[in-house]
Design a protein around this motif. Structure first.
Motif, PDB file in Angstrom:
ATOM      1  N   ARG A  41      78.071   6.812  61.844  1.00 38.39           N
ATOM      2  CA  ARG A  41      78.796   6.850  63.153  1.00 38.39           C
ATOM      3  C   ARG A  41      80.098   6.609  62.900  1.00 38.39           C
ATOM      4  O   ARG A  41      80.854   5.798  62.148  1.00 38.39           O
ATOM      5  N   LEU A  47      77.026   7.882  68.668  1.00 35.96           N
ATOM      6  CA  LEU A  47      75.802   8.491  68.258  1.00 35.96           C
ATOM      7  C   LEU A  47      75.828   8.510  66.520  1.00 35.96           C
ATOM      8  O   LEU A  47      76.813   8.749  66.130  1.00 35.96           O
ATOM      9  N   ARG A  49      73.925  10.479  65.019  1.00 36.50           N
ATOM     10  CA  ARG A  49      74.073  12.126  64.614  1.00 36.50           C
ATOM     11  C   ARG A  49      72.778  12.550  63.604  1.00 36.50           C
ATOM     12  O   ARG A  49      73.179  13.122  62.784  1.00 36.50           O
ATOM     13  N   GLU A  98      67.983   8.288  68.310  1.00 40.37           N
ATOM     14  CA  GLU A  98      69.199   7.887  68.572  1.00 40.37           C
ATOM     15  C   GLU A  98      69.458   6.555  68.714  1.00 40.37           C
ATOM     16  O   GLU A  98      70.218   5.663  67.981  1.00 40.37           O
TER      17      GLU A  98
END
Length: 247
Positions: A41, A47, A49, A98
């Motif tokens: 992050r 997030l 990701r 997530e």
């Protein structure tokens, strides 16, 4: 462990149906990139990701059927989360993963999901005690006629412990030794030595397991007991040796 061609790949037996084992394993795999720090992050991002990691199947879980490889099945994992293979269902699964990724370093926040992860990393099965015993039984059948000291691994150890437990019970019954006796007799009692000697010569269970099972104090006490019984010349030991011929 080791280089690419050293040993077999990591594999586990997963019990079907109960306690959502399949779901937890699937989520564990999809979080590998975050756990390894490959996806992270940035300061301005909320997030992790996960979907940006190209060497995972997870990004395809968020796409429509037409954009996924034909061989990839996502319906099983989504169904384990009570989700459908729809835009809404895929989005919900992505949000859930997530959120787990954000809490990887805070197991209490991630809840039950993280409780099973150490078993996935270190274990050889994932399931109930009955499932473990079932697998050990299958391993025992597969090992018939095989030199047991030439194989190793969790299923083999569990199978050997089951064999050892059955042998211990038969011997104890044959020499009139009870579970209560194990707690009260001294560690060097000839009857304890007899059981330890016979189990060590008939199975590949370790001294640590035997020391705990027979309440003999330490693994070294088992080694001493086996040696003492093997070389002993007393009348009690001779009588026990004759009795043990049946086992």
């Amino acid at each position: 462990r080791g280089h690419l061609f050293q040993g077999r790949y990591k594999a586990q037996n997963i019990q079907e149906g109960s306690d959502d084992y399949y779901r937890k394993v699937a989520n564990y795999i999809h979080l590998n990139s975050a756990r390894a720090g490959i996806t992270g992050r940035k300061a301005d991002q909320k997030l992790i990701r996960l979907a940006t990691y190209r060497w995972s199947s997870f990004p395809y879980f968020l796409q429509s059927r037409s954009k996924r490889p034909k061989w990839l099945r996502v319906d099983g994992v989504l169904a384990e989360h009570d989700l459908k293979d729809s835009p809404r269902g895929r989005r919900a699964y992505g949000d859930y993963l997530e959120d787990l990724a954000l809490h990887l370093k805070d197991p209490s926040a991630a809840g039950e999901e993280t409780g099973v992860w150490k078993h996935i990393r270190r274990g050889w099965y994932l399931g109930s005690d009955a499932f473990r015993e079932h697998l050990a039984g299958l391993a025992g059948e597969a090992l018939e006629g095989v030199r047991r000291e030439s194989v190793s691994g969790g299923p083999v150890e569990q199978s050997e412990e089951q064999r050892a437990e059955g042998l211990i019970r038969r011997i104890m019954n044959g020499i009139d030794l009870s579970e209560n006796d194990l707690a009260t007799l001294r560690k060097s009692d000839p009857r304890k030595q007899a059981v330890a000697w016979r189990v060590r010569t008939a199975t590949t269970v370790g001294n640590r397991w035997l020391s705990e099972r027979l309440q003999m104090g330490s693994p070294s006490a088992v080694s001493n007991a086996v040696a003492a019984f093997r070389t002993g010349a007393g009348a009690e030991i001779k009588r026990l040796r004759k009795t043990l011929q049946r086992f």
